[in-house]
Design an enzyme around this catalytic site. Sequence first.
Site, PDB file in Angstrom:
ATOM      1  N   LYS A 117      12.873  10.743 -60.317  1.00 24.17           N
ATOM      2  CA  LYS A 117      11.665  11.305 -60.932  1.00 24.17           C
ATOM      3  C   LYS A 117      11.977  12.348 -61.994  1.00 24.17           C
ATOM      4  O   LYS A 117      11.217  12.504 -62.953  1.00 24.17           O
ATOM      5  CB  LYS A 117      10.758  11.900 -59.859  1.00 24.17           C
ATOM      6  CG  LYS A 117      10.040  10.863 -59.008  1.00 24.17           C
ATOM      7  CD  LYS A 117       9.020  11.510 -58.087  1.00 24.17           C
ATOM      8  CE  LYS A 117       8.253  10.468 -57.304  1.00 24.17           C
ATOM      9  NZ  LYS A 117       7.186  11.060 -56.461  1.00 24.17           N
ATOM     10  N   ASP A 153       0.719  11.781 -59.249  1.00 21.16           N
ATOM     11  CA  ASP A 153       0.574  12.439 -57.948  1.00 21.16           C
ATOM     12  C   ASP A 153      -0.456  13.564 -57.996  1.00 21.16           C
ATOM     13  O   ASP A 153      -1.226  13.758 -57.052  1.00 21.16           O
ATOM     14  CB  ASP A 153       1.920  13.013 -57.482  1.00 21.16           C
ATOM     15  CG  ASP A 153       2.923  11.934 -57.102  1.00 21.16           C
ATOM     16  OD1 ASP A 153       2.483  10.867 -56.626  1.00 21.16           O
ATOM     17  OD2 ASP A 153       4.134  12.145 -57.272  1.00 21.16           O
TER      18      ASP A 153
END
Length: 207
Positions: A117, A153
Amino acid sequence: NAARPHQGFHDHGLFHRGPVRGNAVDHRRCLGGGSILPGILQTFGTDYTMKRPYKFGLIGHNISYSKSGEVFETIFDQLNLKGEFIVYSTDPGSFKNQLINFRSNGTRGFSVTIPYKNEIIDHLDDIDPIAHALKAVNCVVVDEGRLLGFNTDCYGFPIPLKPHSSMLKHGRAVIIGCGGAAAAVVYSLYLDFEIKNFTVLGRNDKN
């Protein structure tokens, strides 16, 4: 696991709201659906339609257990759409080459999971300011060979919590984990529920 008090994400620039390019943005405008994307990301307005056929994927390391492919196959079947979703369990030595393949193999977008990420940011052509602030990208759009990074997210996490806003506001939170998703959770709790007191539970190489 070692527990440690949160020492202030402000100190590490987590709540910096400035984009990589363009004018400063507000996270809440993002949640409201307004266009806040800098640079070439401005090409994606609220009316953006992804090109077909739908070919998506997930990249990570040691993720052969993932059920994402099965989930998307079900979605495609339910919506009567032609598409595919491929899980790419990629070792670090092959990561860069796989990103090169994404640019030209017809992939429309892919998700990013552990441990890439943060690492993927150096390989993007542009990045949403929220993802840049979090230093974590979990979603990449492939547009004409360009890799454009986002963090979803911080949008998805608060949705089921909104009915409990009055209870959560100005409260305390315990975060289990200290990776990219944890950063997005802290970001969302702070901005959407005004929570400032966090305890982060994480591990290091020794425990």
